[in-house]
Design an enzyme around this catalytic site. Structure first.
Site, PDB file in Angstrom:
ATOM      1  N   TYR A  36     -16.833 -11.609 -52.182  1.00 49.45           N
ATOM      2  CA  TYR A  36     -16.023 -12.812 -51.963  1.00 49.45           C
ATOM      3  C   TYR A  36     -14.910 -12.842 -52.995  1.00 49.45           C
ATOM      4  CZ  TYR A  36     -15.495 -17.422 -49.816  1.00 49.45           C
ATOM      5  OH  TYR A  36     -15.036 -18.500 -49.091  1.00 49.45           O
TER       6      TYR A  36
ATOM      7  N   GLN B 270     -10.272 -10.077 -50.212  1.00 50.63           N
ATOM      8  CA  GLN B 270     -10.202 -10.252 -48.760  1.00 50.63           C
ATOM      9  C   GLN B 270     -11.320 -11.134 -48.213  1.00 50.63           C
ATOM     10  OE1 GLN B 270      -8.206  -9.404 -46.177  1.00 50.63           O
ATOM     11  NE2 GLN B 270      -6.634  -8.465 -47.462  1.00 50.63           N
TER      12      GLN B 270
ATOM     13  N   HIS C 242     -10.125  -1.207 -45.885  1.00 51.62           N
ATOM     14  CA  HIS C 242      -9.385  -0.191 -46.638  1.00 51.62           C
ATOM     15  C   HIS C 242     -10.066   1.139 -46.361  1.00 51.62           C
ATOM     16  CE1 HIS C 242      -6.761   1.498 -49.511  1.00 51.62           C
ATOM     17  NE2 HIS C 242      -7.430   1.290 -50.611  1.00 51.62           N
TER      18      HIS C 242
ATOM     19  N   GLY D 136      -5.552 -11.416 -48.871  1.00 53.82           N
ATOM     20  CA  GLY D 136      -6.439 -12.365 -48.222  1.00 53.82           C
ATOM     21  C   GLY D 136      -5.902 -13.782 -48.285  1.00 53.82           C
TER      22      GLY D 136
ATOM     23  N   ASP E 278      -1.277   2.844 -47.509  1.00 52.76           N
ATOM     24  CA  ASP E 278      -1.547   1.706 -48.382  1.00 52.76           C
ATOM     25  C   ASP E 278      -1.320   2.055 -49.848  1.00 52.76           C
ATOM     26  OD1 ASP E 278      -2.691  -1.109 -48.385  1.00 52.76           O
ATOM     27  OD2 ASP E 278      -4.035  -0.143 -49.814  1.00 52.76           O
TER      28      ASP E 278
ATOM     29  N   SER F  79      28.295 -12.384 -47.316  1.00 51.03           N
ATOM     30  CA  SER F  79      29.742 -12.259 -47.446  1.00 51.03           C
ATOM     31  C   SER F  79      30.182 -10.832 -47.144  1.00 51.03           C
ATOM     32  CB  SER F  79      30.179 -12.637 -48.866  1.00 51.03           C
ATOM     33  OG  SER F  79      29.764 -11.643 -49.794  1.00 51.03           O
TER      34      SER F  79
END
Length: 348
Positions: free
Chosen positions: A38, A41, A124, A153, A208, A270
């Protein structure tokens, strides 16, 4: 699954229109999903799954800050919050969302709960792709799947609460049950993906690791630092240097890129900015291309993975990390940034 054209290349994608939430709920109605970990993620994915009506439980060590956070988020000890071992034993789908280092450390414990027919889910590709280094080799009679949200997450949860979706990749490493595709896509929809695009565990981790070290984090900080230092060296104030380097990019220009692309952002700046950006973009590309080639080669060779494994296994890793982050936090540029952020109207 639909085939969409991305710049002349067709890819397999799954959208929420063709695979609605109701279909995902039906497919997983008899499954128990255990979120192991916990931290980064875990909260976002588990809360989104819970809010979307799936049967979710949490497995987390106690005492820990993550256990306390899970309770604050509404998970109930003995009902939806358990020890890692208890949650894994109750689950039919185990979402292995610990850090890469923690996955390695816990693997011998977890794998005994991978009974035939269960699914092992990652966000992952690290543990599987570098299995010779991590030792994470699942049994042959479980599904091994991946859903990798393209963001943190925290972003996944915030976008879900705003009624939006964060795009995710999905992959199937092992289809032992014949249900791996339905399972992985249902979970991808359940965690709040905008759409899902197909990849492999190896491609996910290669892209990744390159992205984290490149344009997402490493390269962007390096570019920020270089421009800020040049401006300061030439007499510009910290406020001016930070605003020109970071604040204008993040608060003004990147939202325009996100809306319609880089060409649209150029068209809404611009003529002087347009000309300068178009004249200099190739010089920057040519300057950094060798660095990116070296980076990708290091990722593909497993060198970046080994560095991560070696550093994360050191007993004083957290202390060393905090020192590096402290130096970054206390640098003049990011101290200036702290003041600039406090002056935004919403923070007044």
């Amino acid at each position: 699954m639909a085939k969409l054209n991305f710049g002349g290349v067709e890819e397999n994608v799954v959208t929420r229109e063709e695979f609605p939430l109701e279909k995902a709920q039906e497919i997983l109605k008899n499954e128990t999903i255990a979120i192991i970990g916990y931290g980064v993620q875990g909260p976002g994915q588990s809360l989104n799954l819970r809010d979307n009506g799936f049967n979710v439980i949490i497995g987390q060590r106690q005492p820990s800050r993550s256990w306390d956070k899970a309770i604050k988020d509404g998970w109930i000890p003995g009902e939806t919050l358990f020890s890692i071992e208890e949650a894994a034993s109750r689950a039919t789908i185990i979402q292995y969302l610990l850090s890469d280092a923690a996955q390695i450390a816990l693997w011998e414990t977890l794998k005994q709960y991978l009974l035939p027919g269960k699914a092992l889910y990652f966000s992952h590709g690290f543990g599987i792709t570098y299995k010779e280094r991590t030792g994470i080799i699942p049994p042959a009679d479980v599904d091994v799947i991946l859903v990798a949200p393209k963001g943190s997450g925290t972003s996944l949860r915030r976008m879900f609460l705003a009624g939006r979706g964060l795009n995710s990749s999905y992959a199937i490493y092992q289809d032992a049950t014949g249900k791996a595709f339905e399972r992985v896509v249902s979970l991808g929809i359940g965690v709040g993906s905008g759409y899902l695009f197909e990849t492999t565990f190896q491609k996910e981790v290669f892209s990744d690791l390159t992205g984290e070290r490149g344009t997402l984090m490493g390269a962007i900080q390096g570019i920020f630092d270089a421009q800020y230092q040049v401006l300061r060296k030439n007499g510009h104030s910290p406020s001016e240097a930070f605003n020109e380097t970071v604040e204008e990019l993040t608060q003004s220009l990147m939202p325009l890129v996100a809306e319609n692309g880089m060409d649209w952002m150029y068209a809404n700046c611009s003529t002087t900015a347009q000309r300068g950006a178009l004249d200099w973009k190739d010089r920057f590309r040519d300057a950094v291309m060798p660095v990116f080639n070296d980076l990708y080669a290091s990722v593909a060779a497993g060198l970046e993975a080994q560095k991560s494994i070696d550093s994360n296994s050191q007993h004083d890793y957290r202390e060393k990390l905090e020192e590096e982050l402290r130096q970054l936090r206390e640098s003049e540029m990011w101290q200036a940034g702290k003041v600039v952020r406090s002056l935004r109207p919403e923070n007044q």
